[in-house]
Design a protein around this motif. Structure first.
Motif, PDB file in Angstrom:
ATOM      1  N   ILE A 257       0.850  -1.188   0.000  1.00 36.14           N
ATOM      2  CA  ILE A 257       0.000   0.000   0.000  1.00 36.14           C
ATOM      3  C   ILE A 257       0.888   1.241   0.000  1.00 36.14           C
ATOM      4  O   ILE A 257       1.853   1.323   0.770  1.00 36.14           O
ATOM      5  CB  ILE A 257      -0.932   0.012   1.231  1.00 36.14           C
ATOM      6  CG1 ILE A 257      -1.747  -1.293   1.291  1.00 36.14           C
ATOM      7  CG2 ILE A 257      -1.845   1.233   1.209  1.00 36.14           C
ATOM      8  CD1 ILE A 257      -2.599  -1.422   2.550  1.00 36.14           C
ATOM      9  N   ALA A 258       0.568   2.195  -0.858  1.00 35.71           N
ATOM     10  CA  ALA A 258       1.357   3.417  -0.959  1.00 35.71           C
ATOM     11  C   ALA A 258       0.457   4.568  -1.399  1.00 35.71           C
ATOM     12  O   ALA A 258      -0.764   4.408  -1.559  1.00 35.71           O
ATOM     13  CB  ALA A 258       2.505   3.221  -1.949  1.00 35.71           C
ATOM     14  N   ARG A 259       1.061   5.734  -1.596  1.00 32.31           N
ATOM     15  CA  ARG A 259       0.342   6.876  -2.133  1.00 32.31           C
ATOM     16  C   ARG A 259      -0.006   6.609  -3.598  1.00 32.31           C
ATOM     17  O   ARG A 259       0.782   6.025  -4.340  1.00 32.31           O
ATOM     18  CB  ARG A 259       1.218   8.115  -1.987  1.00 32.31           C
ATOM     19  CG  ARG A 259       0.612   9.423  -2.408  1.00 32.31           C
ATOM     20  CD  ARG A 259       1.432  10.584  -1.832  1.00 32.31           C
ATOM     21  NE  ARG A 259       2.847  10.422  -2.061  1.00 32.31           N
ATOM     22  CZ  ARG A 259       3.509  10.864  -3.134  1.00 32.31           C
ATOM     23  NH1 ARG A 259       2.850  11.501  -4.095  1.00 32.31           N
ATOM     24  NH2 ARG A 259       4.805  10.689  -3.241  1.00 32.31           N
ATOM     25  N   ARG A 260      -1.170   7.034  -4.038  1.00 32.11           N
ATOM     26  CA  ARG A 260      -1.633   6.715  -5.381  1.00 32.11           C
ATOM     27  C   ARG A 260      -0.651   7.195  -6.446  1.00 32.11           C
ATOM     28  O   ARG A 260      -0.395   6.495  -7.432  1.00 32.11           O
ATOM     29  CB  ARG A 260      -3.018   7.332  -5.633  1.00 32.11           C
ATOM     30  CG  ARG A 260      -3.610   6.938  -6.991  1.00 32.11           C
ATOM     31  CD  ARG A 260      -5.013   7.486  -7.171  1.00 32.11           C
ATOM     32  NE  ARG A 260      -5.587   7.032  -8.435  1.00 32.11           N
ATOM     33  CZ  ARG A 260      -5.377   7.595  -9.618  1.00 32.11           C
ATOM     34  NH1 ARG A 260      -4.603   8.690  -9.683  1.00 32.11           N
ATOM     35  NH2 ARG A 260      -5.930   7.113 -10.711  1.00 32.11           N
ATOM     36  N   GLU A 261      -0.084   8.386  -6.260  1.00 31.51           N
ATOM     37  CA  GLU A 261       0.826   8.923  -7.263  1.00 31.51           C
ATOM     38  C   GLU A 261       2.070   8.037  -7.411  1.00 31.51           C
ATOM     39  O   GLU A 261       2.643   7.936  -8.506  1.00 31.51           O
ATOM     40  CB  GLU A 261       1.249  10.350  -6.890  1.00 31.51           C
ATOM     41  CG  GLU A 261       0.151  11.386  -6.993  1.00 31.51           C
ATOM     42  CD  GLU A 261      -0.826  11.339  -5.818  1.00 31.51           C
ATOM     43  OE1 GLU A 261      -1.844  12.058  -5.886  1.00 31.51           O
ATOM     44  OE2 GLU A 261      -0.573  10.598  -4.839  1.00 31.51           O
ATOM     45  N   VAL A 262       2.497   7.415  -6.323  1.00 35.70           N
ATOM     46  CA  VAL A 262       3.639   6.502  -6.394  1.00 35.70           C
ATOM     47  C   VAL A 262       3.224   5.188  -7.043  1.00 35.70           C
ATOM     48  O   VAL A 262       3.897   4.673  -7.939  1.00 35.70           O
ATOM     49  CB  VAL A 262       4.215   6.252  -4.984  1.00 35.70           C
ATOM     50  CG1 VAL A 262       5.302   5.175  -5.024  1.00 35.70           C
ATOM     51  CG2 VAL A 262       4.770   7.544  -4.408  1.00 35.70           C
ATOM     52  N   MET A 263       2.087   4.643  -6.631  1.00 40.25           N
ATOM     53  CA  MET A 263       1.639   3.362  -7.172  1.00 40.25           C
ATOM     54  C   MET A 263       1.379   3.450  -8.673  1.00 40.25           C
ATOM     55  O   MET A 263       1.572   2.474  -9.409  1.00 40.25           O
ATOM     56  CB  MET A 263       0.378   2.905  -6.448  1.00 40.25           C
ATOM     57  CG  MET A 263       0.081   1.426  -6.611  1.00 40.25           C
ATOM     58  SD  MET A 263       1.219   0.362  -5.697  1.00 40.25           S
ATOM     59  CE  MET A 263       0.492   0.431  -4.066  1.00 40.25           C
ATOM     60  N   GLN A 264       0.961   4.630  -9.154  1.00 37.99           N
ATOM     61  CA  GLN A 264       0.675   4.799 -10.580  1.00 37.99           C
ATOM     62  C   GLN A 264       1.915   4.601 -11.453  1.00 37.99           C
ATOM     63  O   GLN A 264       1.801   4.380 -12.655  1.00 37.99           O
ATOM     64  CB  GLN A 264       0.083   6.187 -10.836  1.00 37.99           C
ATOM     65  CG  GLN A 264      -1.346   6.356 -10.352  1.00 37.99           C
ATOM     66  CD  GLN A 264      -2.331   5.520 -11.161  1.00 37.99           C
ATOM     67  OE1 GLN A 264      -2.765   4.466 -10.719  1.00 37.99           O
ATOM     68  NE2 GLN A 264      -2.651   5.987 -12.355  1.00 37.99           N
ATOM     69  N   LEU A 265       3.106   4.658 -10.835  1.00 36.54           N
ATOM     70  CA  LEU A 265       4.330   4.460 -11.598  1.00 36.54           C
ATOM     71  C   LEU A 265       4.415   3.049 -12.177  1.00 36.54           C
ATOM     72  O   LEU A 265       5.151   2.821 -13.144  1.00 36.54           O
ATOM     73  CB  LEU A 265       5.556   4.731 -10.717  1.00 36.54           C
ATOM     74  CG  LEU A 265       5.718   6.174 -10.225  1.00 36.54           C
ATOM     75  CD1 LEU A 265       6.832   6.264  -9.209  1.00 36.54           C
ATOM     76  CD2 LEU A 265       5.976   7.114 -11.407  1.00 36.54           C
ATOM     77  N   LEU A 266       3.670   2.111 -11.608  1.00 35.93           N
ATOM     78  CA  LEU A 266       3.670   0.745 -12.121  1.00 35.93           C
ATOM     79  C   LEU A 266       2.829   0.594 -13.385  1.00 35.93           C
ATOM     80  O   LEU A 266       2.803  -0.483 -13.982  1.00 35.93           O
ATOM     81  CB  LEU A 266       3.157  -0.222 -11.048  1.00 35.93           C
ATOM     82  CG  LEU A 266       4.027  -0.370  -9.797  1.00 35.93           C
ATOM     83  CD1 LEU A 266       3.368  -1.298  -8.793  1.00 35.93           C
ATOM     84  CD2 LEU A 266       5.424  -0.880 -10.149  1.00 35.93           C
ATOM     85  N   THR A 267       2.145   1.665 -13.786  1.00 32.73           N
ATOM     86  CA  THR A 267       1.286   1.586 -14.971  1.00 32.73           C
ATOM     87  C   THR A 267       1.984   2.065 -16.242  1.00 32.73           C
ATOM     88  O   THR A 267       1.424   1.956 -17.328  1.00 32.73           O
ATOM     89  CB  THR A 267       0.013   2.428 -14.778  1.00 32.73           C
ATOM     90  OG1 THR A 267       0.377   3.820 -14.740  1.00 32.73           O
ATOM     91  CG2 THR A 267      -0.703   2.070 -13.487  1.00 32.73           C
ATOM     92  N   ASP A 268       3.211   2.588 -16.108  1.00 34.32           N
ATOM     93  CA  ASP A 268       3.852   3.195 -17.269  1.00 34.32           C
ATOM     94  C   ASP A 268       5.366   3.027 -17.168  1.00 34.32           C
ATOM     95  O   ASP A 268       5.939   3.038 -16.067  1.00 34.32           O
ATOM     96  CB  ASP A 268       3.497   4.685 -17.325  1.00 34.32           C
ATOM     97  CG  ASP A 268       4.025   5.351 -18.584  1.00 34.32           C
ATOM     98  OD1 ASP A 268       3.899   4.754 -19.669  1.00 34.32           O
ATOM     99  OD2 ASP A 268       4.577   6.456 -18.471  1.00 34.32           O
TER     100      ASP A 268
END
Length: 391
Positions: A257-268
């Protein structure tokens, strides 16, 4: 069944307990002869609401009757996942608002390590000596000493270590460090808690050099230590939180679990930065959701943990007990050596009590019962332990 088990099921030790389990209820497991065993380890901290809890069983049945496996990630909206993620966000600090569901604790560790490298552009991961974060190659790379990993070298490079509660060691955290991963309570070293000021100093050092701080609450979470999350007791918030074991309510489930902006890095860059076929399985999420609702539902289960912890301390008094270290309903009862621990575990089993030992501490008995354990059951368990020590 015993012959099939020994011939065809892979074992991880030369002397398995080999209890043939027929059922479970509350804090008890029942074998095929109809004998009940009071379970003081709860599947290594998994069954926080006990065995066959009707709330969890009903949730599993209801979800299984709707649908089970689908496309778990990226395409379909699955209500058990979405509801569980929202409930978690409601009970976590604001920066821990995005959940990546996985299958287990070790995969949560793997995902968090990848996320930290992606977020920082760095390679080094620092863990604590005598920590345990899982057995897959990435997670196992974090272990030191190498007792359990030497046969599987080489593992991941760029792994460094520090001593738990060591102020001097903080200089090892530098601008090369992607993340520091710590158990909020060191589990397999026999329940070792951090000093509050040390944990805060780690947080400050990570912030200073731009490293992420990862807390492993795979065993410590879900009320085990007397608060929903152990880090709440230290006023320190991680950048990434790891959950599993009790998190699935008895079903296989983990999360980082992390901040959404950090987790979004796994999408690109790349797309599909971390994928898992069964992670966040709808039935597992339904079980975990029901468990968390029960824990935070105002019934006082988590609030009762400290009182039950104190009762264990009050009752477990014996000349052979050198020390009891505890963090809520999670204890290490230290004896003289492994031979005494092994004999005590065997005698407890003969008397209808299940306990265990620790990977990094062979001198201690493990106690981690379901949180629903009653005072009467605690008295029964302690009486058996004391009798086993006498015998």
């Amino acid at each position: 069944m015993r012959a099939n088990f020994l011939a065809h099921v892979a074992q991880t030790s030369p002397a398995p307990m080999a209890l043939e389990i027929a059922g479970g209820h509350g804090c008890y497991l029942t074998d095929t002869d109809g004998r009940d065993y009071l379970d003081l380890i709860a599947g290594i901290g998994v069954s926080v609401l006990g065995h066959n809890n009707p709330v969890v069983v009903d949730a599993v049945r209801e979800q299984a009757g709707k649908y089970m496996h689908t496309l778990v990630y990226g395409e379909f909206i699955l209500a058990p996942q979405a509801e569980y993620a929202r409930l978690l966000a409601d009970h976590l600090p604001a920066n821990l608002n995005n959940v990546y569901f996985v299958n287990s604790g070790t995969e949560a560790t793997e995902g968090a390590m990848k996320l930290a490298k992606r977020a920082t552009g760095r390679r080094e991961i620092i863990s604590a000596i005598r920590s345990y974060h899982g057995s897959t190659q990435g997670a196992a790379s974090l272990q030191y000493p190498h007792d359990f990993t030497e046969a599987f070298q080489p593992l991941l490079p760029d792994i460094a270590h520090l001593d738990f509660n060591c102020d001097y060691c903080l200089h090892r955290i530098t601008e090369k460090t992607a993340a520091v991963i710590l158990e909020t309570v060191q589990a397999e070293w026999g329940i070792r808690k951090p000093r509050r000021e040390w944990l805060r100093a780690v947080r400050e050092r990570c912030t200073e050099v731009g490293a992420l701080l990862i807390f492993d609450e795979i065993q410590a979470g879900m009320g085990r230590t007397g608060t929903l999350w152990a880090f709440q007791q230290y006023d320190v918030t991680p950048d990434i939180l790891l959950l599993a074991k009790g998190f699935g309510g008895g079903m296989p489930l983990g999360a980082f679990i992390a901040r959404r902006e950090v987790m979004q890095l796994l999408t690109d860059a790349p797309v599909l930065g971390h994928i898992t076929t069964f992670g966040g399985h709808p039935v597992s999420c339904a079980a975990g959701l029901a468990t968390l609702k029960k824990l935070v539902g105002g019934e006082g289960l988590i609030e009762s943990v400290k009182h039950k912890e104190a009762l264990f301390h009050e009752l477990l008094v014996h000349p052979k007990i050198k020390q009891i270290r505890s963090a809520g309903l999670w204890m290490a009862v230290e004896l003289s050596d492994f031979d005494e621990v092994r004999a005590t575990i065997k005698k407890c089993l003969d008397l209808g009590l299940i306990t265990d030992w620790f990977l990094w501490n062979e001198r201690s008995l493990r106690i981690a019962p379901p949180l629903i354990i009653t005072e009467e059951e605690i008295r029964q368990a302690c009486a058996i332990i004391l009798k086993s020590l006498e015998d």
